[in-house]
Motif scaffolding. Structure first.
Motif, PDB file in Angstrom:
ATOM      1  N   PRO A 174       0.810  -1.238   0.000  1.00  0.00           N
ATOM      2  CA  PRO A 174       0.000   0.000   0.000  1.00  0.00           C
ATOM      3  C   PRO A 174       0.835   1.276   0.000  1.00  0.00           C
ATOM      4  N   LEU A 175       1.932   1.267   0.782  1.00  0.00           N
ATOM      5  CA  LEU A 175       2.768   2.466   0.820  1.00  0.00           C
ATOM      6  C   LEU A 175       3.427   2.720  -0.532  1.00  0.00           C
ATOM      7  N   GLY A 176       3.855   1.664  -1.212  1.00  0.00           N
ATOM      8  CA  GLY A 176       4.451   1.831  -2.536  1.00  0.00           C
ATOM      9  C   GLY A 176       3.449   2.340  -3.563  1.00  0.00           C
ATOM     10  N   LEU A 177       2.209   1.827  -3.503  1.00  0.00           N
ATOM     11  CA  LEU A 177       1.165   2.330  -4.401  1.00  0.00           C
ATOM     12  C   LEU A 177       0.881   3.802  -4.142  1.00  0.00           C
ATOM     13  N   LEU A 178       0.873   4.172  -2.871  1.00  0.00           N
ATOM     14  CA  LEU A 178       0.595   5.566  -2.513  1.00  0.00           C
ATOM     15  C   LEU A 178       1.715   6.495  -2.988  1.00  0.00           C
ATOM     16  N   ILE A 179       2.959   6.079  -2.751  1.00  0.00           N
ATOM     17  CA  ILE A 179       4.092   6.909  -3.159  1.00  0.00           C
ATOM     18  C   ILE A 179       4.192   6.981  -4.687  1.00  0.00           C
ATOM     19  N   GLY A 180       3.948   5.872  -5.344  1.00  0.00           N
ATOM     20  CA  GLY A 180       4.064   5.865  -6.798  1.00  0.00           C
ATOM     21  C   GLY A 180       2.978   6.648  -7.505  1.00  0.00           C
ATOM     22  N   TRP A 181       1.791   6.758  -6.899  1.00  0.00           N
ATOM     23  CA  TRP A 181       0.667   7.392  -7.574  1.00  0.00           C
ATOM     24  C   TRP A 181       0.517   8.861  -7.225  1.00  0.00           C
ATOM     25  N   TYR A 182       0.829   9.212  -5.983  1.00  0.00           N
ATOM     26  CA  TYR A 182       0.640  10.591  -5.537  1.00  0.00           C
ATOM     27  C   TYR A 182       2.003  11.266  -5.397  1.00  0.00           C
ATOM     28  N   ARG A 183       2.250  12.214  -6.260  1.00  0.00           N
ATOM     29  CA  ARG A 183       3.537  12.906  -6.285  1.00  0.00           C
ATOM     30  C   ARG A 183       3.845  13.664  -4.998  1.00  0.00           C
ATOM     31  N   PRO A 184       2.884  14.338  -4.341  1.00  0.00           N
ATOM     32  CA  PRO A 184       3.229  15.020  -3.082  1.00  0.00           C
ATOM     33  C   PRO A 184       3.744  14.072  -2.007  1.00  0.00           C
ATOM     34  N   VAL A 185       3.150  12.885  -1.931  1.00  0.00           N
ATOM     35  CA  VAL A 185       3.623  11.898  -0.943  1.00  0.00           C
ATOM     36  C   VAL A 185       5.033  11.446  -1.289  1.00  0.00           C
ATOM     37  N   ALA A 186       5.311  11.270  -2.574  1.00  0.00           N
ATOM     38  CA  ALA A 186       6.657  10.879  -2.993  1.00  0.00           C
ATOM     39  C   ALA A 186       7.679  11.950  -2.647  1.00  0.00           C
ATOM     40  N   ASN A 187       7.329  13.207  -2.883  1.00  0.00           N
ATOM     41  CA  ASN A 187       8.253  14.296  -2.554  1.00  0.00           C
ATOM     42  C   ASN A 187       8.513  14.391  -1.062  1.00  0.00           C
ATOM     43  N   LEU A 188       7.517  14.050  -0.256  1.00  0.00           N
ATOM     44  CA  LEU A 188       7.667  14.120   1.189  1.00  0.00           C
ATOM     45  C   LEU A 188       8.550  13.001   1.730  1.00  0.00           C
ATOM     46  N   LEU A 189       8.381  11.798   1.202  1.00  0.00           N
ATOM     47  CA  LEU A 189       9.053  10.630   1.776  1.00  0.00           C
ATOM     48  C   LEU A 189      10.326  10.218   1.044  1.00  0.00           C
ATOM     49  N   SER A 190      10.587  10.773  -0.125  1.00  0.00           N
ATOM     50  CA  SER A 190      11.770  10.362  -0.898  1.00  0.00           C
ATOM     51  C   SER A 190      13.088  10.530  -0.141  1.00  0.00           C
ATOM     52  N   PRO A 191      13.325  11.639   0.580  1.00  0.00           N
ATOM     53  CA  PRO A 191      14.601  11.748   1.321  1.00  0.00           C
ATOM     54  C   PRO A 191      14.797  10.634   2.340  1.00  0.00           C
ATOM     55  N   LEU A 192      13.721  10.270   3.061  1.00  0.00           N
ATOM     56  CA  LEU A 192      13.838   9.179   4.036  1.00  0.00           C
ATOM     57  C   LEU A 192      14.081   7.845   3.345  1.00  0.00           C
ATOM     58  N   LEU A 193      13.422   7.634   2.214  1.00  0.00           N
ATOM     59  CA  LEU A 193      13.623   6.382   1.477  1.00  0.00           C
ATOM     60  C   LEU A 193      15.063   6.254   1.001  1.00  0.00           C
ATOM     61  N   GLU A 194      15.613   7.329   0.475  1.00  0.00           N
ATOM     62  CA  GLU A 194      16.994   7.290  -0.001  1.00  0.00           C
ATOM     63  C   GLU A 194      17.973   7.051   1.147  1.00  0.00           C
ATOM     64  N   LEU A 195      17.640   7.561   2.333  1.00  0.00           N
ATOM     65  CA  LEU A 195      18.532   7.395   3.477  1.00  0.00           C
ATOM     66  C   LEU A 195      18.540   5.964   3.981  1.00  0.00           C
ATOM     67  N   PHE A 196      17.365   5.386   4.174  1.00  0.00           N
ATOM     68  CA  PHE A 196      17.280   4.080   4.820  1.00  0.00           C
ATOM     69  C   PHE A 196      17.479   2.912   3.861  1.00  0.00           C
ATOM     70  N   ARG A 197      17.127   3.085   2.587  1.00  0.00           N
ATOM     71  CA  ARG A 197      17.261   1.952   1.678  1.00  0.00           C
ATOM     72  C   ARG A 197      18.728   1.616   1.385  1.00  0.00           C
ATOM     73  N   ASN A 198      19.626   2.570   1.593  1.00  0.00           N
ATOM     74  CA  ASN A 198      21.052   2.321   1.390  1.00  0.00           C
ATOM     75  C   ASN A 198      21.758   1.877   2.667  1.00  0.00           C
ATOM     76  N   THR A 199      20.990   1.624   3.717  1.00  0.00           N
ATOM     77  CA  THR A 199      21.551   1.120   4.964  1.00  0.00           C
ATOM     78  C   THR A 199      21.226  -0.360   5.070  1.00  0.00           C
ATOM     79  N   ALA A 200      22.241  -1.196   5.098  1.00  0.00           N
ATOM     80  CA  ALA A 200      22.033  -2.643   5.126  1.00  0.00           C
ATOM     81  C   ALA A 200      21.332  -3.061   6.411  1.00  0.00           C
ATOM     82  N   ALA A 201      20.460  -4.050   6.285  1.00  0.00           N
ATOM     83  CA  ALA A 201      19.698  -4.507   7.446  1.00  0.00           C
ATOM     84  C   ALA A 201      20.608  -5.103   8.511  1.00  0.00           C
ATOM     85  N   LEU A 202      21.602  -5.873   8.100  1.00  0.00           N
ATOM     86  CA  LEU A 202      22.493  -6.497   9.078  1.00  0.00           C
ATOM     87  C   LEU A 202      23.354  -5.470   9.792  1.00  0.00           C
ATOM     88  N   ALA A 203      23.597  -4.321   9.150  1.00  0.00           N
ATOM     89  CA  ALA A 203      24.345  -3.266   9.824  1.00  0.00           C
ATOM     90  C   ALA A 203      23.537  -2.675  10.975  1.00  0.00           C
TER      91      ALA A 203
END
Length: 294
Positions: free
Chosen positions: A118-147
């Protein structure tokens, strides 16, 4: 006196049934429906083809230690691993540890699907939500889970919560990113056609966006299924008292090498079975698509 000069009607000596049979037999045989061929030979051939590499690997695994190509202390023959696997199964250790791992893995994976899609559908369809959450996504997706595993253990403890949470975190990103990509890569022609029919935004999302996104979303779900098992095994090696990761780690410390490989093989089999289950679900949800090979 008038004379009838019309020719007398000819008498046919041909049997009507014989004539009809001859007419039917003259129809080209190519027009007749071809008999259905059995799919069993093809299925058997595919099964044998897919099994050749596995069989060769098992044969090599069995023969290499016996012919001293490798040290059998560190790589015992596959027959010894099978004996160890049967011993673990008979003693109940395999069932207990497998159940513990499956419970944690499926819990984290299920939560990741519930949150990520649901969160991916929301971010992909609504541009304001994508603009709001994109910085957090870029920060956490490049952090390995095991780290982040020590952080999860420090905050949530060494119990079940930290292990399920680390699986949730690791599985979330493949699902989330693939869902966002699926929504943004929908064919623009379909969108223009749907808008020309005056579909409401809700109907447009339901009738066009969701069906077109399903294949790519399932790709992310399958990737997350593999990640859920791999990350969990690593997490269970830290402070766990049950699970396949714990079994592998304990067998290594006790130098029970066949039992260690038995745990590794069990993880591999579970991973393959889980992936096949997801493939079947994907085919069920995408049955409307025409097959690529016709």
């Amino acid at each position: 006196m008038s004379t009838d000069l019309r020719p007398a009607p000819s008498i046919s000596l041909v049997n009507p049934k014989t004539s009809e049979t001859s007419r039917l037999s003259s129809i080209p045989k190519t027009l007749a429906p071809a008999p259905r061929r059995s799919r069993l030979p093809g299925l058997l051939f595919n099964a044998v083809t897919k099994s050749v590499a596995i069989v060769l690997l098992l044969v090599l695994w069995e023969l290499a230690p016996r012919f001293d190509l490798v040290d059998r202390t560190f790589l015992p023959p596959v027959s010894e691993v099978l004996d160890a696997w049967l011993g673990l199964l008979d003693s109940g250790q395999l069932a207990v540890n497998t159940w513990a791992s499956l419970t944690r893995s499926l819990s984290g994976f299920g939560l990741a699907v519930v949150v990520g899609v649901p969160l991916g559908l929301l971010i992909g369809w609504y541009r304001p939500v994508a603009n709001l959450l994109s910085p957090l996504l870029e920060l956490f997706r490049n952090t390995a889970a095991l780290a982040l595993l020590p952080v999860f253990v420090l905050i949530l403890g060494i119990g079940e919560t930290s292990k399920i949470s680390i699986v949730l975190y690791a599985c979330l990103w493949p699902i989330l990113l693939n869902t966002i990509s699926a929504v943004r890569s929908v064919d623009p022609t379909l969108l223009r056609l749907a808008r020309s029919l005056d579909l409401s935004p809700v109907k447009l999302f339901q009738k066009v966006i969701l069906p077109a996104s399903v294949p790519v979303v399932f790709t992310g779900i399958r990737l997350a299924g593999a990640v859920s098992i791999l990350v969990l095994v690593a997490a269970e090696m830290v402070g766990a008292k049950a699970g396949l990761g714990y079994l592998i780690n304990a067998s290594q410390y006790n130098f029970a090498i066949p039992q260690m490989y038995a745990g590794i093989v069990t993880i591999s089999v579970i991973g393959v079975a889980f992936n096949q289950l997801l493939v079947r679900l994907e085919r069920r949800f995408t049955a409307w698509r025409a097959p690529v090979n016709g």
